[in-house]
Every structure is written in C-alpha cells, then in structure tokens.
Design a protein around this motif. Structure first.
Motif, short mmCIF file in Angstrom:
data_model
loop_
_atom_site.label_atom_id
_atom_site.label_comp_id
_atom_site.label_asym_id
_atom_site.label_seq_id
_atom_site.Cartn_x
_atom_site.Cartn_y
_atom_site.Cartn_z
N ALA A 15 40.63 36.18 33.34
CA ALA A 15 38.71 36.25 33.50
C ALA A 15 38.07 37.87 33.45
CB ALA A 15 38.94 35.17 33.99
N LEU A 16 39.86 38.33 34.50
CA LEU A 16 38.84 38.83 35.55
C LEU A 16 40.48 40.20 35.53
CD1 LEU A 16 37.22 41.12 36.47
CD2 LEU A 16 36.75 40.58 39.19
N GLU A 17 40.41 41.10 35.26
CA GLU A 17 41.80 42.40 35.05
C GLU A 17 41.29 43.46 35.86
OE1 GLU A 17 44.17 45.00 32.23
OE2 GLU A 17 44.21 42.77 31.58
N CYS A 18 41.79 44.03 36.71
CA CYS A 18 42.18 44.67 37.78
C CYS A 18 42.93 45.38 38.14
CB CYS A 18 40.29 44.30 38.06
SG CYS A 18 40.15 46.09 39.61
N ASP A 19 42.88 46.35 37.95
CA ASP A 19 44.33 47.02 38.80
C ASP A 19 43.96 46.98 40.75
OD1 ASP A 19 45.80 46.85 37.07
OD2 ASP A 19 45.29 48.67 36.40
N ASP A 20 42.73 46.90 41.46
CA ASP A 20 42.20 46.97 42.80
C ASP A 20 42.30 45.81 43.21
OD1 ASP A 20 41.29 47.94 44.67
OD2 ASP A 20 40.15 49.11 44.25
N TYR A 21 43.37 45.48 44.14
CA TYR A 21 43.32 43.38 45.05
C TYR A 21 42.00 43.76 45.67
CZ TYR A 21 46.98 41.56 43.46
OH TYR A 21 48.39 41.14 42.78
N SER A 22 41.50 45.34 46.58
CA SER A 22 39.98 45.35 47.23
C SER A 22 38.96 44.29 46.48
CB SER A 22 39.85 46.17 47.55
OG SER A 22 39.76 47.01 47.08
N VAL A 23 39.07 44.50 44.74
CA VAL A 23 37.73 44.38 43.86
C VAL A 23 38.29 42.57 43.80
CG1 VAL A 23 37.16 44.22 42.13
CG2 VAL A 23 37.23 46.56 43.44
N LEU A 24 39.41 42.31 43.68
CA LEU A 24 39.62 41.26 43.17
C LEU A 24 39.75 40.45 44.16
CD1 LEU A 24 42.39 41.52 40.96
CD2 LEU A 24 40.92 41.59 40.45
N CYS B 222 46.49 20.47 41.82
CA CYS B 222 46.51 20.55 40.74
C CYS B 222 47.43 20.68 39.17
CB CYS B 222 45.20 21.55 40.04
SG CYS B 222 45.31 23.02 40.77
N THR B 223 47.11 21.25 38.45
CA THR B 223 48.29 21.21 37.36
C THR B 223 47.52 22.76 36.96
OG1 THR B 223 46.36 20.61 35.65
CG2 THR B 223 48.35 19.46 35.86
N LEU B 224 48.06 23.84 36.28
CA LEU B 224 48.01 25.26 36.43
C LEU B 224 46.80 25.44 35.28
CD1 LEU B 224 48.94 28.05 36.18
CD2 LEU B 224 50.62 27.60 34.35
N ARG B 225 47.64 24.29 33.60
CA ARG B 225 46.24 24.22 33.03
C ARG B 225 44.48 23.79 33.67
NH1 ARG B 225 44.62 26.48 28.21
NH2 ARG B 225 46.30 25.12 27.10
N ALA B 226 44.33 23.24 34.84
CA ALA B 226 43.21 23.23 35.77
C ALA B 226 43.19 24.23 37.00
CB ALA B 226 43.46 21.64 36.34
N ALA B 227 43.47 24.52 36.91
CA ALA B 227 44.20 26.19 37.39
C ALA B 227 42.83 26.99 37.24
CB ALA B 227 44.64 26.71 38.84
N TRP B 228 43.65 27.26 35.80
CA TRP B 228 43.21 28.44 34.25
C TRP B 228 42.08 28.34 33.72
CZ3 TRP B 228 46.40 32.35 33.76
CH2 TRP B 228 46.58 32.99 32.99
N ASN B 229 41.40 27.18 33.94
CA ASN B 229 39.91 26.93 33.42
C ASN B 229 39.01 27.25 34.24
OD1 ASN B 229 41.11 25.55 31.17
ND2 ASN B 229 40.20 23.66 32.72
N TYR B 230 39.60 27.89 35.70
CA TYR B 230 38.65 27.98 37.01
C TYR B 230 38.40 29.98 36.62
CZ TYR B 230 37.29 23.79 39.19
OH TYR B 230 37.38 22.47 39.47
N GLY B 231 39.15 30.30 35.74
CA GLY B 231 39.93 31.39 35.60
C GLY B 231 40.56 32.71 36.39
N ILE B 232 41.05 32.52 36.25
CA ILE B 232 42.30 33.62 37.16
C ILE B 232 41.60 35.20 37.17
CG2 ILE B 232 44.81 34.62 37.13
CD1 ILE B 232 43.98 31.52 37.38
N ALA B 233 41.73 35.58 38.00
CA ALA B 233 41.69 37.38 38.73
C ALA B 233 43.40 37.91 39.04
CB ALA B 233 40.60 37.85 39.46
N ALA B 234 43.09 38.95 38.08
CA ALA B 234 45.04 39.49 38.61
C ALA B 234 44.60 41.13 37.91
CB ALA B 234 46.09 38.59 37.86
N PRO B 235 46.03 41.75 37.85
CA PRO B 235 45.77 43.08 37.29
C PRO B 235 46.65 42.94 36.39
CG PRO B 235 46.84 43.03 40.15
CD PRO B 235 46.48 41.86 40.04
N LYS B 236 46.61 44.09 35.44
CA LYS B 236 47.52 43.81 34.48
C LYS B 236 48.75 42.61 34.53
CE LYS B 236 49.48 46.55 30.51
NZ LYS B 236 48.21 45.63 29.73
#
Length: 310
Positions: free
Chosen positions: A220-229, A182-196
């Motif tokens: 789409a979701l910024e969180c520093d806890d990978y277990s939550v992500l 897939c393209t990065l744009r297509a992936a980004w449209n699903y929303g990315i979860a990551a730390p800051k």
C-alpha cells in the motif's frame, strides 16, 4: 599505456556517445576524439565502430574495455593505499545503509562512533540494496550495510554477514486487529507499509496470499524511510512491516503493537557488509564496519552461523 586514455575508452563505452563522453572527461569533443584515435593507433586495433550516428564497441574493443576497467580500478586502489600509508590517519568516510538497518542499528552505532571519534566526518547514505550497490560500484561509497538476500553472486563483491532480524507486522494502538490473532490475508487487506520488498519476501508472500503465478504482492505504501512509514501507520489503519529493533521506542511506549498473525513467521533478514573485492578500506571505514558488526550482534534475532547470502 596511458591510463588517462584508457579512462576515455571506458567513458565512451559507458555512454556510446562522443559528446557525452567528452563532457564526462572534461575535454572538448575534438580533443576527446583525438585521444580515442591515438590509443587505437597505439594498439593497432579499432576499438569502436562509428556509423550512422551510432557508436558501438568492436569485439576487440570489448576485450580492451574489460581489462581497462580492471587497470583503472587497480590504479585508484594503489593511489588510495599510498594516500592512506602516507597520511597514517583515520580519515573521513562515506558509506551506505539499507532502510531496516538505518532504523534498527545505525542510531546506536552512530552515537558510539561520534562519541569515540568526534573530529571525524562521516557521510551515511540511505537507500535500498540495489541503489546502494550502484553507488558502491561507482565508488561513491566505501561499503554498505543492508539485507543482502538480493545481492548478485559476483566475484567483484565481498560480503561479510552480520546476522539478521525477524520481521513482523505492527499496528497503531487501538487498531481493529490489535488484541487478537488474525490471518495474513486479513492483515494485508488493511494495506502494508514497508521498504522495497526483496525477492525472497515477495515469493513467500505471494504463496501465502495464494496469488496467481507471476503476480507480485503490492504494498500500500513503499518507502525506504522508516520515519515516514511510522508517521503514516500511527495516523491510519495501515500496517507496518518492520522488526522489534526498528521500532524500539514506539513499542516501549505502546504507540505501536506487534500483531499476532496466524500460521506466518517471516523469514529473517540476512544483513551484511558489502565491499568491492580488492579495494583497501580506509582506517575509519574499518572502524565503522567493526562498530556496525558489534551493534548488529547485540540486536540480532538470527545468528550468523548458517546464513548464506544469495
């Protein structure tokens, strides 16, 4: 020169408020004011201007405050070194770890440390590199291990590089993007979860996503806890930005799958151990640092040679 009074000067410089500084110094406000007046009298210069309810350092005060901070730091270092020399013990230690290393490296390192030193108390604090740097400067932790690409070029910091890991995007098994590129744009449209996201990553993504100048990619979701992500990504179509080492068990079980993204290879992280320059490490801190560096060398995807911390 009285170090206690110098500490009062620094407290007032930090708060610019007599009542707050007195509280921080555990003194009544009149007693704190007398202490400031006494050191001004001793030095023969005015350190602070007081007027209109405001407190601000004079040019002479700024000169003294800068040197007072260094003297107080050296005094704390001396006391620490004397204590370590006297006790000749490993001692307990507190340190910080960034989100990626917490997920990818520390489980293995902590198991090793607990097996080798079962009677030692360790305190590991999590957070992003900005938060950990604040705790380090406040001397609440002895060191921290994190991605150091956003660290300032500061002579007061010592940074020991320990390698890096390549980042990828991951999805739950059965996600619509799994099984084909897939393209990065297509992936980004699903929303990315990551730390800051760090500055280099933001800049890279902004260019690849063809965002307008000055616009920062929004997670789409910024969180520093990978277990939550991981919990969120396993239950939704949200994608996870991480590394293979951070998701070892999920990848082995097939619960998460690394995506094939066209024309995109993430810049590797640059992991490092960050310490205050000139501060003697406790024996246990040295053991923890050695263990972290050793485990990092086992899981690194990017060698230390050639890496430079920004």
């Amino acid at each position: 020169m009285d170090l206690r009074r110098l500490s009062h000067v620094v407290a007032l410089a930090d708060t610019l408020h007599f009542a707050l500084a007195a509280e921080a110094a555990h003194l009544s406000q009149p007693a704190f004011s007398r202490s400031i007046q006494a050191i001004e009298s001793e030095l023969g210069i005015r350190l602070f201007d007081r007027g209109g309810g405001e407190v601000r350092a004079t040019p002479a005060g700024e000169f003294v405050i800068e040197r007072a901070r260094k003297l107080l730091f050296e005094a704390r270092c001396l006391q620490r070194e004397v204590d370590l020399y006297r006790d000749s013990q490993l001692g307990d230690t507190a340190f910080g770890v960034g989100p990626l290393l917490s997920a990818s490296l520390m489980p293995r390192a902590l198991v090793e440390l607990r097996q080798r030193y079962p009677k030692i108390a360790l305190r590991m604090e999590g957070g992003n590199s900005i938060q950990l740097l604040q705790r380090l400067r406040a001397e609440n932790i002895e060191f921290f291990a994190a991605d150091v690409r956003d660290m300032p070029n500061d002579a007061s910091l010592d940074i020991q590089l320990i390698g890096g890991q390549l980042g990828h995007l991951y999805a739950r098994a059965g996600h619509p993007l799994v099984g084909h590129a897939c393209t990065l744009r297509a992936a980004w449209n699903y929303g990315i979860a990551a730390p800051k996201l760090l500055t280099p990553t933001n800049e890279e993504l902004a260019a690849l996503l063809d965002l307008p100048a000055g616009q920062v990619p929004e997670l789409a979701l910024e969180c520093d806890d990978y277990s939550v992500l991981k919990t969120v990504v396993l239950a939704t179509d949200t994608l996870l930005a991480a590394t293979d080492a951070a998701l070892e068990s999920e990848l082995a079980s097939g619960a998460l799958v690394r995506l094939q993204v066209k024309n995109w290879t993430s810049v590797p992280s640059i992991a490092g151990i960050v310490r205050l320059h000139g501060r003697t490490q406790s024996p246990m801190a040295r053991e923890v640092i050695a263990c972290i560096a050793r485990v990092a060398s086992e899981i690194n995807e990017s060698p230390i040679d050639g890496l430079t911390a920004s």
